[in-house]
Design a protein around this motif. Sequence first.
Motif, mmCIF file in Angstrom:
data_model
loop_
_atom_site.group_PDB
_atom_site.id
_atom_site.type_symbol
_atom_site.label_atom_id
_atom_site.label_comp_id
_atom_site.label_asym_id
_atom_site.label_seq_id
_atom_site.Cartn_x
_atom_site.Cartn_y
_atom_site.Cartn_z
ATOM 1 N N ASP A 64 12.499 5.111 -1.731
ATOM 2 C CA ASP A 64 11.348 5.613 -2.483
ATOM 3 C C ASP A 64 10.067 5.077 -1.841
ATOM 4 O O ASP A 64 9.831 3.867 -1.830
ATOM 5 C CB ASP A 64 11.444 5.158 -3.939
ATOM 6 C CG ASP A 64 10.397 5.811 -4.832
ATOM 7 O OD1 ASP A 64 9.298 6.153 -4.331
ATOM 8 O OD2 ASP A 64 10.658 5.977 -6.033
ATOM 9 N N VAL A 65 9.251 5.983 -1.314
ATOM 10 C CA VAL A 65 7.996 5.579 -0.669
ATOM 11 C C VAL A 65 6.783 6.158 -1.397
ATOM 12 O O VAL A 65 5.681 6.190 -0.850
ATOM 13 C CB VAL A 65 7.975 5.998 0.818
ATOM 14 C CG1 VAL A 65 9.072 5.296 1.585
ATOM 15 C CG2 VAL A 65 8.101 7.506 0.962
ATOM 16 N N CYS A 66 6.968 6.629 -2.633
ATOM 17 C CA CYS A 66 5.892 7.318 -3.356
ATOM 18 C C CYS A 66 4.657 6.445 -3.543
ATOM 19 O O CYS A 66 3.527 6.887 -3.308
ATOM 20 C CB CYS A 66 6.392 7.798 -4.718
ATOM 21 S SG CYS A 66 7.553 9.179 -4.637
ATOM 22 N N ARG A 67 4.870 5.197 -3.984
ATOM 23 C CA ARG A 67 3.719 4.347 -4.272
ATOM 24 C C ARG A 67 2.915 4.045 -3.002
ATOM 25 O O ARG A 67 1.685 4.137 -2.993
ATOM 26 C CB ARG A 67 4.172 3.048 -4.937
ATOM 27 C CG ARG A 67 3.007 2.165 -5.404
ATOM 28 C CD ARG A 67 3.511 0.983 -6.206
ATOM 29 N NE ARG A 67 4.231 1.432 -7.399
ATOM 30 C CZ ARG A 67 3.651 1.812 -8.523
ATOM 31 N NH1 ARG A 67 2.335 1.823 -8.608
ATOM 32 N NH2 ARG A 67 4.376 2.187 -9.559
ATOM 33 N N GLU A 68 3.608 3.701 -1.927
ATOM 34 C CA GLU A 68 2.874 3.401 -0.701
ATOM 35 C C GLU A 68 2.229 4.657 -0.128
ATOM 36 O O GLU A 68 1.173 4.580 0.506
ATOM 37 C CB GLU A 68 3.778 2.734 0.336
ATOM 38 C CG GLU A 68 4.918 3.577 0.868
ATOM 39 C CD GLU A 68 5.899 2.750 1.685
ATOM 40 O OE1 GLU A 68 5.887 2.866 2.923
ATOM 41 O OE2 GLU A 68 6.693 1.997 1.084
ATOM 42 N N PHE A 69 2.848 5.810 -0.355
ATOM 43 C CA PHE A 69 2.245 7.065 0.085
ATOM 44 C C PHE A 69 0.895 7.278 -0.582
ATOM 45 O O PHE A 69 -0.090 7.627 0.077
ATOM 46 C CB PHE A 69 3.190 8.223 -0.232
ATOM 47 C CG PHE A 69 2.685 9.585 0.175
ATOM 48 C CD1 PHE A 69 2.057 9.785 1.400
ATOM 49 C CD2 PHE A 69 2.850 10.686 -0.666
ATOM 50 C CE1 PHE A 69 1.591 11.047 1.784
ATOM 51 C CE2 PHE A 69 2.396 11.942 -0.297
ATOM 52 C CZ PHE A 69 1.766 12.122 0.920
ATOM 53 N N VAL A 70 0.828 7.027 -1.885
ATOM 54 C CA VAL A 70 -0.439 7.201 -2.609
ATOM 55 C C VAL A 70 -1.452 6.156 -2.174
ATOM 56 O O VAL A 70 -2.584 6.477 -1.784
ATOM 57 C CB VAL A 70 -0.217 7.129 -4.131
ATOM 58 C CG1 VAL A 70 -1.565 7.146 -4.868
ATOM 59 C CG2 VAL A 70 0.638 8.302 -4.598
ATOM 60 N N GLU A 71 -1.057 4.894 -2.229
ATOM 61 C CA GLU A 71 -2.017 3.816 -2.024
ATOM 62 C C GLU A 71 -2.458 3.644 -0.573
ATOM 63 O O GLU A 71 -3.622 3.292 -0.314
ATOM 64 C CB GLU A 71 -1.420 2.505 -2.536
ATOM 65 C CG GLU A 71 -1.186 2.506 -4.036
ATOM 66 C CD GLU A 71 -0.544 1.221 -4.544
ATOM 67 O OE1 GLU A 71 -0.532 1.010 -5.764
ATOM 68 O OE2 GLU A 71 -0.048 0.432 -3.697
ATOM 69 N N GLU A 72 -1.574 3.886 0.382
ATOM 70 C CA GLU A 72 -1.882 3.588 1.774
ATOM 71 C C GLU A 72 -2.184 4.804 2.630
ATOM 72 O O GLU A 72 -2.664 4.659 3.759
ATOM 73 C CB GLU A 72 -0.718 2.804 2.398
ATOM 74 C CG GLU A 72 -0.445 1.484 1.696
ATOM 75 C CD GLU A 72 0.747 0.749 2.281
ATOM 76 O OE1 GLU A 72 0.884 0.749 3.530
ATOM 77 O OE2 GLU A 72 1.538 0.190 1.507
ATOM 78 N N PHE A 73 -1.933 6.000 2.099
ATOM 79 C CA PHE A 73 -2.172 7.202 2.890
ATOM 80 C C PHE A 73 -3.067 8.208 2.148
ATOM 81 O O PHE A 73 -4.048 8.690 2.714
ATOM 82 C CB PHE A 73 -0.836 7.846 3.283
ATOM 83 C CG PHE A 73 -0.010 6.985 4.189
ATOM 84 C CD1 PHE A 73 -0.113 7.095 5.561
ATOM 85 C CD2 PHE A 73 0.850 6.033 3.660
ATOM 86 C CE1 PHE A 73 0.625 6.286 6.407
ATOM 87 C CE2 PHE A 73 1.604 5.208 4.494
ATOM 88 C CZ PHE A 73 1.485 5.338 5.868
#
Length: 397
Positions: A64-73
């Motif tokens: 699951d990479v959803c959170r880092e997708f939002v915050e870092e990209f």
Amino acid sequence: MAEPRDTVVLAYSGGLDTSCILVWLKEQGYTVIAFLANIGQKEDFDAARKKALALGAEKVYIQDVCREFVEEFIWPAVQANALYEDRYLLGTALARPCIARRLVLVAKEQGARYIAHGATGKVIAPWRMPEFYQRFPGRRELMEYAQKHGIPVPVTPKAPWSMDENLMHISYEAGILENPKNRAPLDLYTKTCDPTTSPDIPDELEIEFEKGVPVKVTNTKNGVTHRSALELFMYLNDIAGKHGVGRIDIVENRFVGMKSRGIYETPAGTILYHAHLDIEAFTMDREVRKIKQGLSLKFSELVYNGFWYSPECEFLQHCIARSQEAVAGTVRVSVFKGQVYVLGRESPHSLYNEELVSMDVQGDYEPADATGFININALRLKEYHRLQSKVSTKQDE
């Protein structure tokens, strides 16, 4: 033919292309580890795992990479007002570096020598390999291969287009959409409802920003508030989708020069683009903003062209982040019938001086001071037209 037991990590989605590629890699003698990123797509991940194993994958990693997708990209793109060719909010282009980063980590952990669809190391990209694309020149051949090898795929001849979904958007390309004059089928869209049948009552939202990043969203109708990055973004997706916000149908220029038709749905991203644009204009100095607009254009091109991890893109991100330090405040928007309407804004860092621009209060501005300014600017225009008049007279003689 690869050496026996060479291991490749495949960026796997479970769709037509990567399912066929998994089987094809096995045919070439590779040991395949499938990596599937949960980046917000609607997916039965358990079924995808079983399918990959059934097709011959040695292991399957689902992360699951959803959170880092939002915050870092996504958040850096919001800060940048990133927009490719004036319309595309870069949903797929932003997801790729996020997925690639995790893919490389898995490859290192597994000691893999090869990465299929990867970003670094020795890359196997079947669509660039003659032995693959000569065997599979189009989607029809892939579907025939899938049928022959018992590969279940969601694509059928009745709906032959490619879909790429993540938390930020979904894209539709290829098939009947390749003819740019063809209207997209009404049942194509999956993230947004038809604006003509959307609710007749708008939702009004208050979106609070700090350093150019949304930190709080409140629905003024029911008082519902969201603060965490992922929760906030998902809520905006729901509201925008309900009102049919975020659809575009465009012909864009690919990096290599060809034009391509794409249909995109970017619900939350569309709301945030308009809201951030407004609070930035309210709080940022005019000349700084002019420079920042140029940086945003370059940033968008780099992201689209796949240069997220380049030194120039890293430099631009630092510059854009620096420009956002005072971009804070709240924007009120109305979401209604496929549109986002800005209703008002407030900020502790506002550069708006009500007295200075008021028609009722003179403030510190002296209207008479404008006379010299106007005369100086008019001098250039007078000289231009005087010369034009001379040229026209000579031509008439």
